[in-house]
Design a protein around this motif. Structure first.
Motif, PDB file in Angstrom:
ATOM      1  N   VAL A   6      -8.258 -11.648  12.484  1.00 32.16           N
ATOM      2  CA  VAL A   6      -7.895 -10.261  12.776  1.00 32.16           C
ATOM      3  C   VAL A   6      -8.799  -9.331  11.966  1.00 32.16           C
ATOM      4  N   ASP A   7      -9.307  -8.265  12.641  1.00 38.96           N
ATOM      5  CA  ASP A   7     -10.238  -7.345  11.980  1.00 38.96           C
ATOM      6  C   ASP A   7      -9.543  -6.213  11.228  1.00 38.96           C
ATOM      7  N   LYS A   8      -8.327  -5.857  11.658  1.00 38.67           N
ATOM      8  CA  LYS A   8      -7.612  -4.749  11.033  1.00 38.67           C
ATOM      9  C   LYS A   8      -6.423  -5.279  10.244  1.00 38.67           C
ATOM     10  N   VAL A   9      -6.260  -4.728   9.043  1.00 38.51           N
ATOM     11  CA  VAL A   9      -5.147  -5.109   8.173  1.00 38.51           C
ATOM     12  C   VAL A   9      -4.447  -3.846   7.711  1.00 38.51           C
ATOM     13  N   LEU A  10      -3.141  -3.834   7.867  1.00 35.86           N
ATOM     14  CA  LEU A  10      -2.323  -2.707   7.447  1.00 35.86           C
ATOM     15  C   LEU A  10      -1.443  -3.175   6.291  1.00 35.86           C
ATOM     16  N   ILE A  11      -1.522  -2.486   5.173  1.00 35.04           N
ATOM     17  CA  ILE A  11      -0.714  -2.837   4.000  1.00 35.04           C
ATOM     18  C   ILE A  11       0.457  -1.867   3.925  1.00 35.04           C
ATOM     19  N   VAL A  12       1.665  -2.425   3.884  1.00 39.62           N
ATOM     20  CA  VAL A  12       2.896  -1.645   3.756  1.00 39.62           C
ATOM     21  C   VAL A  12       3.661  -2.156   2.546  1.00 39.62           C
ATOM     22  N   GLU A  13       4.734  -1.454   2.186  1.00 39.45           N
ATOM     23  CA  GLU A  13       5.492  -1.842   0.998  1.00 39.45           C
ATOM     24  C   GLU A  13       6.486  -2.970   1.250  1.00 39.45           C
ATOM     25  N   GLY A  14       7.346  -2.804   2.235  1.00 39.71           N
ATOM     26  CA  GLY A  14       8.440  -3.755   2.380  1.00 39.71           C
ATOM     27  C   GLY A  14       8.549  -4.378   3.756  1.00 39.71           C
ATOM     28  N   LYS A  15       9.443  -5.352   3.849  1.00 32.85           N
ATOM     29  CA  LYS A  15       9.661  -6.072   5.098  1.00 32.85           C
ATOM     30  C   LYS A  15      10.203  -5.149   6.197  1.00 32.85           C
TER      31      LYS A  15
END
Length: 118
Positions: A6-15
């Motif tokens: 996968v080329d795009k990665v999204l970082i979030v805080e929680g589930k």
């Protein structure tokens, strides 16, 4: 956990943030959680994995989110920071149409029905 194709990665805080965003996103995007904090070991793993990816940061509009954002600005200077309206405070509680608008503004393809909900 992390998909190297996968080329795009999204970082979030929680589930709960991840679950909400997963429903909205239409294209293949790896969504990874910090679970509020991140260890140096985990950060080092991410730095190596995320080196050749388009990285997006979507964290809460609160003090903890700002601390994470500051860390990510230092460690991932090329990441694109996505912001929710401060009145919603948390990604998990922001309306889906608002999140869809934020994501599409970053050229992340979303299911159009979420845009129409606004």
């Amino acid at each position: 956990m992390m998909n190297s194709y996968v080329d795009k990665v999204l970082i979030v805080e929680g589930k709960s943030d991840k679950n909400k965003v997963t429903k909205i996103v239409k294209e293949p995007v790896e969504i990874i959680c910090t679970n509020g904090t991140i260890s140096h070991t985990k950060l080092d793993e991410w730095i190596e994995f995320l080196d050749d990816k388009d990285v997006y940061i979507l964290v809460d509009a609160d003090e903890a989110g700002e601390r994470l954002r500051k860390l990510f600005k230092r460690e991932f200077p090329n990441a694109e920071h996505l912001y929710i309206d401060r009145m919603y405070r948390e990604v998990a509680t922001a309306p889906v149409h608002h999140l869809a608008t934020v994501l599409i503004g970053a050229n992340i393809d979303v299911h159009t029905e979420f845009l129409e909900m606004g």
